[in-house]
Motif scaffolding. Sequence first.
Motif, PDB file in Angstrom:
ATOM      1  N   ARG A 256       0.791  -1.353   0.065  1.00  0.00           N
ATOM      2  CA  ARG A 256       0.029   0.224  -0.017  1.00  0.00           C
ATOM      3  C   ARG A 256       0.872   1.311   0.041  1.00  0.00           C
ATOM      4  N   SER A 257       2.017   1.293   0.727  1.00  0.00           N
ATOM      5  CA  SER A 257       2.815   2.564   1.031  1.00  0.00           C
ATOM      6  C   SER A 257       3.725   2.721  -0.427  1.00  0.00           C
ATOM      7  N   LEU A 258       4.015   1.522  -0.932  1.00  0.00           N
ATOM      8  CA  LEU A 258       4.744   1.639  -2.290  1.00  0.00           C
ATOM      9  C   LEU A 258       3.816   2.401  -3.106  1.00  0.00           C
ATOM     10  N   THR A 259       2.616   1.940  -3.234  1.00  0.00           N
ATOM     11  CA  THR A 259       1.567   2.415  -4.298  1.00  0.00           C
ATOM     12  C   THR A 259       1.338   4.117  -3.923  1.00  0.00           C
ATOM     13  N   GLU A 260       1.124   4.265  -2.676  1.00  0.00           N
ATOM     14  CA  GLU A 260       0.719   5.686  -2.246  1.00  0.00           C
ATOM     15  C   GLU A 260       1.713   6.616  -1.869  1.00  0.00           C
ATOM     16  N   ARG A 261       3.042   6.029  -1.470  1.00  0.00           N
ATOM     17  CA  ARG A 261       3.963   7.043  -1.001  1.00  0.00           C
ATOM     18  C   ARG A 261       5.468   6.660  -1.479  1.00  0.00           C
ATOM     19  N   GLY A 262       5.369   5.700  -2.560  1.00  0.00           N
ATOM     20  CA  GLY A 262       6.538   5.640  -3.401  1.00  0.00           C
ATOM     21  C   GLY A 262       7.573   4.860  -2.482  1.00  0.00           C
ATOM     22  N   VAL A 263       7.483   4.271  -1.163  1.00  0.00           N
ATOM     23  CA  VAL A 263       8.508   3.414  -0.410  1.00  0.00           C
ATOM     24  C   VAL A 263       7.541   2.468   0.289  1.00  0.00           C
ATOM     25  N   PRO A 264       8.655   1.377   0.730  1.00  0.00           N
ATOM     26  CA  PRO A 264       7.860   0.317   1.335  1.00  0.00           C
ATOM     27  C   PRO A 264       7.233   0.635   2.735  1.00  0.00           C
ATOM     28  N   TRP A 265       7.829   1.565   3.471  1.00  0.00           N
ATOM     29  CA  TRP A 265       7.531   2.075   4.687  1.00  0.00           C
ATOM     30  C   TRP A 265       7.658   1.158   5.779  1.00  0.00           C
ATOM     31  N   CYS A 266       7.055  -0.274   5.438  1.00  0.00           N
ATOM     32  CA  CYS A 266       6.907  -1.231   6.563  1.00  0.00           C
ATOM     33  C   CYS A 266       7.808  -2.353   6.340  1.00  0.00           C
ATOM     34  N   PHE A 267       8.750  -2.740   7.357  1.00  0.00           N
ATOM     35  CA  PHE A 267       9.707  -3.758   6.976  1.00  0.00           C
ATOM     36  C   PHE A 267       9.552  -4.760   7.914  1.00  0.00           C
ATOM     37  N   GLY A 268       9.934  -6.168   7.550  1.00  0.00           N
ATOM     38  CA  GLY A 268       9.957  -7.187   8.524  1.00  0.00           C
ATOM     39  C   GLY A 268      11.795  -7.304   8.837  1.00  0.00           C
ATOM     40  N   ALA A 269      12.030  -7.492  10.028  1.00  0.00           N
ATOM     41  CA  ALA A 269      13.338  -7.622  10.426  1.00  0.00           C
ATOM     42  C   ALA A 269      13.694  -9.100   9.549  1.00  0.00           C
ATOM     43  N   ALA A 276      10.124 -17.231   9.522  1.00  0.00           N
ATOM     44  CA  ALA A 276       8.997 -17.731   8.880  1.00  0.00           C
ATOM     45  C   ALA A 276       9.560 -18.689   7.657  1.00  0.00           C
ATOM     46  N   GLY A 277      10.818 -18.907   7.497  1.00  0.00           N
ATOM     47  CA  GLY A 277      11.373 -19.565   6.370  1.00  0.00           C
ATOM     48  C   GLY A 277      10.972 -19.198   5.152  1.00  0.00           C
ATOM     49  N   GLN A 278      11.068 -17.938   4.984  1.00  0.00           N
ATOM     50  CA  GLN A 278      10.974 -17.060   3.748  1.00  0.00           C
ATOM     51  C   GLN A 278      12.080 -16.231   3.231  1.00  0.00           C
ATOM     52  N   PRO A 279      12.420 -16.054   1.864  1.00  0.00           N
ATOM     53  CA  PRO A 279      13.513 -15.440   1.602  1.00  0.00           C
ATOM     54  C   PRO A 279      13.284 -13.924   1.768  1.00  0.00           C
ATOM     55  N   LEU A 280      14.595 -13.306   1.912  1.00  0.00           N
ATOM     56  CA  LEU A 280      14.749 -11.697   2.532  1.00  0.00           C
ATOM     57  C   LEU A 280      14.400 -11.367   1.214  1.00  0.00           C
ATOM     58  N   PRO A 281      13.951 -10.024   0.829  1.00  0.00           N
ATOM     59  CA  PRO A 281      13.860  -9.075   0.058  1.00  0.00           C
ATOM     60  C   PRO A 281      14.996  -8.686  -0.567  1.00  0.00           C
ATOM     61  N   PRO A 282      15.363  -8.303  -1.686  1.00  0.00           N
ATOM     62  CA  PRO A 282      16.401  -7.535  -2.286  1.00  0.00           C
ATOM     63  C   PRO A 282      16.765  -6.216  -1.725  1.00  0.00           C
ATOM     64  N   ALA A 283      18.053  -6.271  -1.956  1.00  0.00           N
ATOM     65  CA  ALA A 283      18.680  -5.043  -1.284  1.00  0.00           C
ATOM     66  C   ALA A 283      17.844  -3.645  -1.399  1.00  0.00           C
ATOM     67  N   GLU A 284      17.419  -3.552  -2.831  1.00  0.00           N
ATOM     68  CA  GLU A 284      16.786  -2.141  -2.944  1.00  0.00           C
ATOM     69  C   GLU A 284      15.636  -1.981  -2.282  1.00  0.00           C
ATOM     70  N   TRP A 285      14.952  -3.027  -1.629  1.00  0.00           N
ATOM     71  CA  TRP A 285      13.825  -2.959  -1.006  1.00  0.00           C
ATOM     72  C   TRP A 285      14.142  -2.023   0.187  1.00  0.00           C
ATOM     73  N   TYR A 286      15.041  -2.016   0.776  1.00  0.00           N
ATOM     74  CA  TYR A 286      15.273  -1.491   1.979  1.00  0.00           C
ATOM     75  C   TYR A 286      15.856   0.101   2.162  1.00  0.00           C
ATOM     76  N   GLY A 287      15.969   0.529   0.615  1.00  0.00           N
ATOM     77  CA  GLY A 287      16.284   1.929   0.799  1.00  0.00           C
ATOM     78  C   GLY A 287      17.650   2.075   1.137  1.00  0.00           C
ATOM     79  N   ASP A 288      17.550   3.097   2.254  1.00  0.00           N
ATOM     80  CA  ASP A 288      18.700   3.579   2.738  1.00  0.00           C
ATOM     81  C   ASP A 288      19.192   2.867   3.881  1.00  0.00           C
ATOM     82  N   PHE A 289      18.519   1.716   4.254  1.00  0.00           N
ATOM     83  CA  PHE A 289      18.721   0.532   5.200  1.00  0.00           C
ATOM     84  C   PHE A 289      18.682   1.589   6.551  1.00  0.00           C
ATOM     85  N   GLU A 290      17.602   2.286   6.801  1.00  0.00           N
ATOM     86  CA  GLU A 290      17.586   2.996   7.985  1.00  0.00           C
ATOM     87  C   GLU A 290      17.737   2.341   9.308  1.00  0.00           C
TER      88      GLU A 290
END
Length: 459
Positions: A256-269, A276-290
């Motif tokens: 939702r945030s990507l669509t409305e604000r252009g950034v993912p905003w909400c991140f799973g650690a 969860a046994g799920q793959p990590l998102p790619p590096a680009e997902w994290y923006g400035d890794f804040e």
Amino acid sequence: MKVKARAVIRVQSVAPNSLGAELGLLAGTELLAVDGRALEDFLDWEFLTAEDQFVLSARLPTGQEVEYDIARPEGLPMGVTLEPPRIRRCANHCDFCFVDGNPAAMRAPLYIRDDDYRLSFRYGNFATLTNLKPWDVERIVEYRLSPLYVSVHATEPTIRRWLLRNPEAPDIVPQLRAFAERGIRFHAQVVLVPGVNDGPELVRTLTDLYGLGPAILSVSVVPVALTEFSKRELVREPARAECRAALVTVDGFATRSLTERGVPWCFGADDLYLQAGQPLPPAEWYGDFEQRENGVGSVRYLQTRIAAARHRLPDLAGRRIGVVTGRAMGPLMPAVLEELTVATKARFETVVVDNTLYGPSVTTAGLLPGASIERALLGRTDLDLVLLPAEATNDDLVFIDDVSADELGARLPIPMHLSYDFADVLTECGTEVEGRSRHGARPVVPRFDFRVPRLEGQG
Ligand code: SF4
């Protein structure tokens, strides 16, 4: 003019060729006031002395009070290091507090539960804002201490108070909104406690935070971490299905945030994905890794650092290099090391170390004790070099169990280096690696300005 300071701000050291040295400030000098305003702490000192001209009132170690009328020569730093501040203690009593999960007989500072907005601004420590006095609020606004890192956990007041074990905790949404209206921004975290703030409560929390608009720069969802000594009768770690469900919620808000604000905003650690046994998102997902120091995107950040240093890496063909990590990173490490292997032609081996201090449930590399590392590496003369996680030591290069990096280096049968991203050591020490004796090598202090991750508490 005599000024009565509310707290003692004392000089620890003065750099040569600095304004402080020119003024004759000495270790032990008490800094009383700037322009007649009493100094409370390092923030006052830094903000009030940022001007080109000011009057400093100080008390020298001899007891003599001095007033300096200062016109700062352009480019000359103040050069004054202060004694460490008194840390604001936490007024909460979370069941999941990592400090309470410390075993007995560790160093006293490891039992300090900090909840300090000043450290939040300076180092990115998370604070709950439950211990703010009106004076603190005004100060945050006056000095524009932004962004702050805030532990929200839940926006429903009763649930948040329950999680913090603090019936006095203020309602966080109005608190954040009031700051937002005065220009303060936040990175928020939710420590996920299954059965308490997951499911619909997580949705409610993220909805409320999203509703605060751009003042909330990012939100991370972090699975609760417990040690063998935590209050396990009161709190438990999330199961795999619960982590997966939380990621569905996180992804929903991110989309939702990507669509409305252009950034993912909400991140799973990273830990949420791992559990969860799920793959990590790619590096680009994290923006400035804040929120990387909160374990959000830290694996991808590491890969980014390695890729950036690739062209500087030396040829280390034939070298055998061990990389120590905790059990959490073990499965991901081969992918991280792949680029290093290609670039250096060295043979890398992941050395997964179990935490013998906190127990097997604590799997992060940043909390590995020196003794656990030593045990894992004894007899490993088949390696030419071993890289240890630098974040497992404090500013004095001491591991959490009081073993210093020097002591550990002297005990190991192979040279060891503390490293943040492997490339830091390999690019700068490539030739040393080649020529170094296998025994008695000393660790190299990494020259990076990363903040040391906070080990106390989770909130
Ligand atoms: S987890 Fe954080 S907020 Fe909670 S008691 Fe510990 S230090 Fe305080």
